[in-house]
Design a protein around this motif. Structure first.
Motif, PDB file in Angstrom:
ATOM      1  N   GLY A 250       0.818  -1.205   0.000  1.00  0.00           N
ATOM      2  CA  GLY A 250       0.000   0.000   0.000  1.00  0.00           C
ATOM      3  C   GLY A 250       0.852   1.256   0.000  1.00  0.00           C
ATOM      4  O   GLY A 250       0.474   2.286  -0.573  1.00  0.00           O
ATOM      5  N   SER A 251       2.016   1.162   0.628  1.00  0.00           N
ATOM      6  CA  SER A 251       2.932   2.301   0.655  1.00  0.00           C
ATOM      7  C   SER A 251       3.545   2.535  -0.719  1.00  0.00           C
ATOM      8  O   SER A 251       3.628   3.674  -1.195  1.00  0.00           O
ATOM      9  CB  SER A 251       4.027   2.059   1.697  1.00  0.00           C
ATOM     10  N   VAL A 252       3.970   1.447  -1.366  1.00  0.00           N
ATOM     11  CA  VAL A 252       4.557   1.577  -2.703  1.00  0.00           C
ATOM     12  C   VAL A 252       3.554   2.199  -3.671  1.00  0.00           C
ATOM     13  O   VAL A 252       3.923   2.994  -4.545  1.00  0.00           O
ATOM     14  CB  VAL A 252       5.038   0.204  -3.217  1.00  0.00           C
ATOM     15  N   PHE A 253       2.285   1.875  -3.505  1.00  0.00           N
ATOM     16  CA  PHE A 253       1.243   2.463  -4.355  1.00  0.00           C
ATOM     17  C   PHE A 253       1.280   3.990  -4.274  1.00  0.00           C
ATOM     18  O   PHE A 253       1.108   4.682  -5.281  1.00  0.00           O
ATOM     19  CB  PHE A 253      -0.130   1.934  -3.934  1.00  0.00           C
ATOM     20  N   LEU A 254       1.533   4.520  -3.070  1.00  0.00           N
ATOM     21  CA  LEU A 254       1.559   5.971  -2.887  1.00  0.00           C
ATOM     22  C   LEU A 254       2.823   6.620  -3.451  1.00  0.00           C
ATOM     23  O   LEU A 254       2.907   7.843  -3.516  1.00  0.00           O
ATOM     24  CB  LEU A 254       1.433   6.315  -1.402  1.00  0.00           C
ATOM     25  N   SER A 255       3.802   5.802  -3.828  1.00  0.00           N
ATOM     26  CA  SER A 255       5.017   6.355  -4.443  1.00  0.00           C
ATOM     27  C   SER A 255       4.857   6.510  -5.954  1.00  0.00           C
ATOM     28  O   SER A 255       5.766   7.003  -6.624  1.00  0.00           O
ATOM     29  CB  SER A 255       6.217   5.448  -4.149  1.00  0.00           C
ATOM     30  N   ASN A 256       3.707   6.069  -6.479  1.00  0.00           N
ATOM     31  CA  ASN A 256       3.440   6.142  -7.927  1.00  0.00           C
ATOM     32  C   ASN A 256       4.518   5.419  -8.731  1.00  0.00           C
ATOM     33  O   ASN A 256       4.915   5.868  -9.812  1.00  0.00           O
ATOM     34  CB  ASN A 256       3.338   7.602  -8.392  1.00  0.00           C
TER      35      ASN A 256
END
Length: 546
Positions: free
Chosen positions: A450-456
């Motif tokens: 979920g965190s990687v998703f926020l890094s685009n």
């Protein structure tokens, strides 16, 4: 298919603070010089991640009128606090007089370093610099005499199996009289140059941390624009590791929160990502973040070996500058101003060399410029800072640094050396028990994917893996057996997994599309079996405001 080539006076690899400052200064000194900057991110700033509190000294020199030009240094530091976390619920505030002088932030600014780089790129283009984002410099080119000729960008449209797809485009060559490498910490080509030219001969091994950062929208009632908070202690100290945290109140009711974990830790079960997630439950952070919204996430290695680890920065045909070399001042927890100045000095050396009838192959004049600059003076005064923390631990190391910095002004007549590489510090898993990290609550703490998703983060999936294993058998046959394969935990993006096969055996899985280009695997793998190389241009994170 033959590669096309383009000729320039100077080619710069990497559009970070060092590279862009080099480009701007070159054009300020001589507008006739042709300058090209290549950047692997989809746009300038897409791969830039830093705290960041910056010291404006270099910016003042490069653009004395930066305020009138609209540089995004909008939040001056108004409050400066340091804490030591003694447990998961307690903290001791360090009195201002007890803080080492380099950590004082009077006159500094809270910024998005990505936005600062975007602004620097605008200034560079206005001066006539050509900037090519989305093109990854993948190969160093050499002349017949062994000097650096330039770089080649990577081919596009190559499948995972190495075959040319219908979209195939060959890379192109950029030739220059001088090539300046400014890729940031643990640069792929910088690492090759250090090895090829033996630039680190006689130096201490380089040292690193992994910095993990989040950007949050918080309740305006809790926002204190200009407040800077640093500290150390829990949770890393609980597992025998060192490092430090930061919490910055930036503009627009946003805060940035992060944790830097020194990569010399010895416990293979330690997970920097999970240490960071549980840290946010401490009241020092939770009181600010409760009810807030996390809007971005990222991670990047931090180079912090300092003067004793700084390689020779010149070689035939080019220069290695900024964090690609290791100019960060770890005692200040800052590297932007030193990176910028290293680039400005590079520009001066290049312009002087090109003015000669026969420009020298190696810019030896750069060394004297650097060693007579305020950057070198800063690095000299802070030369013992990191080694003291590594050798003596947080408490005694902090006491040593207070004496060295506040009483002797960085000139204590001793030289501390840290001669063990970070990867060699890790100890066998048999010496430890697995760490049972708490499950994320989805409010203050979160999982990796979920965190990687926020890094685009995005990569073309059908391309050769940019995380190369020198020996594919080592992760299971060596690392898993001896160290419980720590790649599963030191990677902050869930790239590496050990999974079960149907027959009960284990295999090492690489989820390269998750990679946020932090370079931790290239640094911390205890077998030094992982080689990080550039993927196709534009691949990786797309940080909007980090």
């Amino acid at each position: 298919m033959e590669r096309e080539s383009m000729e320039y006076d100077v080619v710069i690899v990497g559009a970070g603070p060092a590279g862009l400052s080099t480009a701007c200064k070159l054009k300020q000194l001589n507008e006739e010089i042709t300058v090209c900057v290549v950047e692997k991110g989809s746009e300038v700033g897409a791969h830039i991640l830093s705290g960041a509190v910056i010291e404006p000294r270099a910016m003042n020199e490069l653009f004395p009128n930066w305020k009138e030009l609209g540089a995004p240094l909008n939040v001056p530091v108004k409050g400066d606090e340091v804490y030591f976390l003694t447990s998961d619920s307690k903290a001791s505030k360090v009195p201002h007089f007890g803080i080492p002088k380099p950590m004082h932030n009077d006159g500094n600014y809270i910024v998005s370093l990505g936005n600062v780089c975007r602004w620097l790129a605008e200034q560079a283009e206005g001066l006539g610099v050509e900037i090519y984002p989305g093109f990854a410099a993948a190969e160093i080119l050499f002349n017949e005499d062994g000097s650096v000729k330039g770089v080649a960008t990577g081919d596009m449209g190559v499948s995972m199996s190495g075959e040319q797809k219908p979209s195939y485009q060959p890379g192109f060559e950029l030739h220059a009289k001088y090539t300046v490498f400014s890729e940031g910490c643990r640069g792929h080509l910088g690492k090759e140059l250090i090895r090829h030219f033996k630039l680190d001969a006689g130096k201490d091994p380089q040292h690193y941390g992994i910095g993990i950062k989040e950007l949050w929208d918080i309740d305006p009632a809790k926002h204190q624009e200009g407040l800077v908070v640093h500290g150390a202690g829990w949770p890393l100290a609980e597992n025998g590791a060192t490092g430090g945290f930061f919490l910055y109140h930036s503009e627009n009711n946003q805060v940035v929160v992060g944790l830097i974990t020194d990569l010399n830790y010895d416990n293979p079960y330690l997970s920097p990502f999970d240490e960071f997630q549980r840290m946010k439950h401490h009241p020092l952070f939770a009181d600010t973040l409760q009810g807030a919204k996390r809007v971005s996430y990222g991670a990047r290695a931090v180079i912090k070996g300092g003067l004793h680890s700084l390689p020779k920065m010149t070689f035939p045909g080019g220069l290695l500058i900024g964090c690609d070399a290791g100019t960060l001042n770890f005692s200040k927890i800052k590297g932007t101003h030193t990176a910028m100045k290293s680039g400005m000095l590079a520009a001066e050396a290049v312009v002087e060399a090109l003015a000669q009838d026969t420009p020298p192959a190696e810019l030896t004049a750069y060394t004297s410029k650097f060693e007579s600059s305020w950057v070198f003076d800063e690095l000299f005064r802070s030369r013992n800072f990191g080694a003291a923390m590594h050798k003596f631990g947080t408490f005694i190391g902090a006491a040593f640094n207070f004496i060295d910095q506040n009483i002797f002004n960085g000139k204590l007549p001793v030289n501390l050396h840290d001669t063990t590489p970070d990867y060699a510090c890790i100890k066998p898993a048999a010496n430890y028990s697995p760490i049972n990290y708490p499950k994320p609550d989805g409010k203050l703490s979160f999982d990796k994917l979920g965190s990687v998703f926020l890094s685009n983060t995005n990569h073309e999936e059908d391309q050769p893996c940019h995380l190369q294993l020198k020996d594919p058998s080592i992760p299971i046959e060596v690392n898993l057996e001896k160290w419980a394969e720590p790649a599963q935990r030191y990677c902050p993006a869930g790239v590496y997994e050990v999974v079960d096969n149907e027959d009960g055996s284990k295999r090492f899985q690489i989820n390269a599309q998750n990679c946020v280009h932090c370079k931790t695997c290239d640094i911390k793998d205890p077998s030094q079996n992982i080689n990080w190389v550039v993927p196709e241009g534009t691949g990786g994170p797309n940080y909007p405001n980090m």
